[in-house]
Design a protein around this motif. Sequence first.
Motif, PDB file in Angstrom:
ATOM      1  N   PRO A 123      24.491  34.566 -62.170  1.00 57.67           N
ATOM      2  CA  PRO A 123      23.091  34.809 -61.792  1.00 57.67           C
ATOM      3  C   PRO A 123      22.074  34.345 -62.838  1.00 57.67           C
ATOM      4  O   PRO A 123      20.923  34.068 -62.511  1.00 57.67           O
ATOM      5  CB  PRO A 123      23.028  36.324 -61.607  1.00 57.67           C
ATOM      6  CG  PRO A 123      24.438  36.743 -61.346  1.00 57.67           C
ATOM      7  CD  PRO A 123      25.295  35.802 -62.124  1.00 57.67           C
ATOM      8  N   VAL A 124      22.498  34.240 -64.103  1.00 58.81           N
ATOM      9  CA  VAL A 124      21.592  33.784 -65.163  1.00 58.81           C
ATOM     10  C   VAL A 124      21.068  32.377 -64.866  1.00 58.81           C
ATOM     11  O   VAL A 124      19.956  32.018 -65.261  1.00 58.81           O
ATOM     12  CB  VAL A 124      22.315  33.829 -66.532  1.00 58.81           C
ATOM     13  CG1 VAL A 124      21.491  33.144 -67.623  1.00 58.81           C
ATOM     14  CG2 VAL A 124      22.599  35.272 -66.929  1.00 58.81           C
ATOM     15  N   LEU A 125      21.863  31.583 -64.160  1.00 58.94           N
ATOM     16  CA  LEU A 125      21.447  30.214 -63.828  1.00 58.94           C
ATOM     17  C   LEU A 125      20.449  30.173 -62.677  1.00 58.94           C
ATOM     18  O   LEU A 125      19.711  29.203 -62.525  1.00 58.94           O
ATOM     19  CB  LEU A 125      22.675  29.364 -63.470  1.00 58.94           C
ATOM     20  CG  LEU A 125      23.699  29.174 -64.582  1.00 58.94           C
ATOM     21  CD1 LEU A 125      24.915  28.409 -64.063  1.00 58.94           C
ATOM     22  CD2 LEU A 125      23.084  28.445 -65.771  1.00 58.94           C
ATOM     23  N   GLY A 126      20.446  31.223 -61.846  1.00 58.50           N
ATOM     24  CA  GLY A 126      19.584  31.215 -60.669  1.00 58.50           C
ATOM     25  C   GLY A 126      18.384  32.133 -60.748  1.00 58.50           C
ATOM     26  O   GLY A 126      17.492  32.059 -59.903  1.00 58.50           O
ATOM     27  N   LEU A 127      18.368  33.005 -61.758  1.00 63.13           N
ATOM     28  CA  LEU A 127      17.289  33.992 -61.871  1.00 63.13           C
ATOM     29  C   LEU A 127      16.692  33.980 -63.277  1.00 63.13           C
ATOM     30  O   LEU A 127      17.378  33.657 -64.245  1.00 63.13           O
ATOM     31  CB  LEU A 127      17.822  35.403 -61.587  1.00 63.13           C
ATOM     32  CG  LEU A 127      18.376  35.688 -60.197  1.00 63.13           C
ATOM     33  CD1 LEU A 127      19.034  37.072 -60.179  1.00 63.13           C
ATOM     34  CD2 LEU A 127      17.293  35.598 -59.127  1.00 63.13           C
ATOM     35  N   ARG A 128      15.421  34.365 -63.353  1.00 66.97           N
ATOM     36  CA  ARG A 128      14.818  34.675 -64.651  1.00 66.97           C
ATOM     37  C   ARG A 128      15.017  36.167 -64.871  1.00 66.97           C
ATOM     38  O   ARG A 128      14.379  36.991 -64.198  1.00 66.97           O
ATOM     39  CB  ARG A 128      13.339  34.298 -64.651  1.00 66.97           C
ATOM     40  CG  ARG A 128      13.096  32.798 -64.595  1.00 66.97           C
ATOM     41  CD  ARG A 128      11.624  32.492 -64.734  1.00 66.97           C
ATOM     42  NE  ARG A 128      11.344  31.088 -64.593  1.00 66.97           N
ATOM     43  CZ  ARG A 128      11.311  30.214 -65.605  1.00 66.97           C
ATOM     44  NH1 ARG A 128      11.578  30.636 -66.831  1.00 66.97           N
ATOM     45  NH2 ARG A 128      11.026  28.943 -65.391  1.00 66.97           N
ATOM     46  N   MET A 129      15.919  36.496 -65.775  1.00 67.50           N
ATOM     47  CA  MET A 129      16.364  37.880 -65.917  1.00 67.50           C
ATOM     48  C   MET A 129      15.271  38.822 -66.409  1.00 67.50           C
ATOM     49  O   MET A 129      15.337  40.026 -66.195  1.00 67.50           O
ATOM     50  CB  MET A 129      17.580  37.946 -66.847  1.00 67.50           C
ATOM     51  CG  MET A 129      18.835  37.392 -66.214  1.00 67.50           C
ATOM     52  SD  MET A 129      19.297  38.351 -64.751  1.00 67.50           S
ATOM     53  CE  MET A 129      20.770  37.492 -64.239  1.00 67.50           C
ATOM     54  N   GLY A 130      14.237  38.279 -67.076  1.00 59.38           N
ATOM     55  CA  GLY A 130      13.160  39.123 -67.576  1.00 59.38           C
ATOM     56  C   GLY A 130      12.011  39.300 -66.604  1.00 59.38           C
ATOM     57  O   GLY A 130      11.155  40.162 -66.790  1.00 59.38           O
ATOM     58  N   PHE A 131      11.971  38.449 -65.539  1.00 60.24           N
ATOM     59  CA  PHE A 131      10.947  38.594 -64.496  1.00 60.24           C
ATOM     60  C   PHE A 131      11.333  39.746 -63.575  1.00 60.24           C
ATOM     61  O   PHE A 131      12.496  40.118 -63.487  1.00 60.24           O
ATOM     62  CB  PHE A 131      10.871  37.322 -63.634  1.00 60.24           C
ATOM     63  CG  PHE A 131      10.097  36.189 -64.243  1.00 60.24           C
ATOM     64  CD1 PHE A 131       9.984  36.027 -65.610  1.00 60.24           C
ATOM     65  CD2 PHE A 131       9.493  35.241 -63.426  1.00 60.24           C
ATOM     66  CE1 PHE A 131       9.288  34.968 -66.167  1.00 60.24           C
ATOM     67  CE2 PHE A 131       8.786  34.174 -63.964  1.00 60.24           C
ATOM     68  CZ  PHE A 131       8.680  34.036 -65.338  1.00 60.24           C
ATOM     69  N   SER A 132      10.351  40.277 -62.855  1.00 59.77           N
ATOM     70  CA  SER A 132      10.683  41.243 -61.805  1.00 59.77           C
ATOM     71  C   SER A 132      11.432  40.528 -60.682  1.00 59.77           C
ATOM     72  O   SER A 132      11.374  39.299 -60.564  1.00 59.77           O
ATOM     73  CB  SER A 132       9.413  41.882 -61.244  1.00 59.77           C
ATOM     74  OG  SER A 132       8.647  40.915 -60.535  1.00 59.77           O
ATOM     75  N   SER A 133      12.120  41.288 -59.862  1.00 56.98           N
ATOM     76  CA  SER A 133      12.855  40.689 -58.741  1.00 56.98           C
ATOM     77  C   SER A 133      11.892  39.994 -57.780  1.00 56.98           C
ATOM     78  O   SER A 133      12.139  38.870 -57.335  1.00 56.98           O
ATOM     79  CB  SER A 133      13.652  41.769 -58.003  1.00 56.98           C
ATOM     80  OG  SER A 133      14.620  42.311 -58.861  1.00 56.98           O
ATOM     81  N   ILE A 134      10.786  40.647 -57.484  1.00 57.32           N
ATOM     82  CA  ILE A 134       9.810  40.053 -56.570  1.00 57.32           C
ATOM     83  C   ILE A 134       9.125  38.853 -57.237  1.00 57.32           C
ATOM     84  O   ILE A 134       8.756  37.881 -56.576  1.00 57.32           O
ATOM     85  CB  ILE A 134       8.802  41.114 -56.076  1.00 57.32           C
ATOM     86  CG1 ILE A 134       8.162  40.667 -54.769  1.00 57.32           C
ATOM     87  CG2 ILE A 134       7.775  41.458 -57.141  1.00 57.32           C
ATOM     88  CD1 ILE A 134       7.464  41.785 -54.016  1.00 57.32           C
ATOM     89  N   GLY A 135       9.019  38.902 -58.573  1.00 58.34           N
ATOM     90  CA  GLY A 135       8.470  37.772 -59.314  1.00 58.34           C
ATOM     91  C   GLY A 135       9.353  36.550 -59.245  1.00 58.34           C
ATOM     92  O   GLY A 135       8.867  35.410 -59.227  1.00 58.34           O
ATOM     93  N   ASN A 136      10.684  36.746 -59.212  1.00 61.17           N
ATOM     94  CA  ASN A 136      11.614  35.629 -59.058  1.00 61.17           C
ATOM     95  C   ASN A 136      11.389  34.914 -57.725  1.00 61.17           C
ATOM     96  O   ASN A 136      11.416  33.685 -57.660  1.00 61.17           O
ATOM     97  CB  ASN A 136      13.059  36.130 -59.145  1.00 61.17           C
ATOM     98  CG  ASN A 136      13.618  36.078 -60.549  1.00 61.17           C
ATOM     99  OD1 ASN A 136      14.046  35.035 -61.015  1.00 61.17           O
ATOM    100  ND2 ASN A 136      13.582  37.221 -61.231  1.00 61.17           N
TER     101      ASN A 136
END
Length: 281
Positions: A123-136
């Motif tokens: 998931p690190v490759l597909g998400l910005r882990m520090g952003f909110s989920s809705i922000g992603n």
Amino acid sequence: MNDFESPILSVKNLNKQYGAGCGHCRTGDEERLMKNYCPKCGTVYACRHISFDLYPGEVFGIVGESGSGKSTLMQCLYFDQDVTGGEAYIRTYKNGEVNLFGESSQQKRHIRNHQMGKVYQNPVLGLRMGFSSIGNIAEKLIAAGSRNVGAMEGRGRTLLEHVNIPVRRMKEPPKNFSGGMQQRVQIAKALSNNPPILLLDEVTTGLDLSVQASVLDLIKKLQRQLNISIIIVSHDLGVIRMLADRTMVMLDGRVIEYGLTDQILEDPQHRYTQQLVHSLL
């Protein structure tokens, strides 16, 4: 031709190699390679002459052991890597008349943002882990040209509810979530712009069995609801059996078997596929 009889995606003769090759391995003689590796110059032939079609509303499975080339193929389709050669056409992009691999970097970004979504094994490759989920989700929508904050928030909320992320946790970053929840956020992000094609790369690997089952059930439900075309890669034939209409088996960078999933499971032709099916029983 009926729209459902015409492929949404056609891949022709896709090749990906690491290294320039040499006189020893460029001949195309399989016996000169150690699996997909040239012992003389060190070139790795990760994908060799891969061709297939994906149809509207179809789930297409790609199965093979680690190193078979299946994840490299997915990286090439999503432009995470450049191909060495080959062609790919999406029917909903420029009437299916333009080779995707020959497009500019800007056009490739457009294709990623409008024609495809991808869910990575990590998931690190597909998400910005520090952003909110809705922000992603908003990030993907902004990349596709959305500017209305209210509309993006509404879309993000709807998608996260679709994938069973509680409303109270929408503003939390994915780094706070379990592996299964992170994969569900990835799925929501990948679907944000209603792409016709969804790429799933080993999405259940590393998850507990109960979590695997819930993620697979979610994928089945969304595929039925949205009638989206899916390519799913796995080393696990059980995952492919559960989801895929047709299956392609890869070994050492090549396609060794290709057909209806039921057919491959009931009457595998290649010895490697026979071993895979036997291990499932």
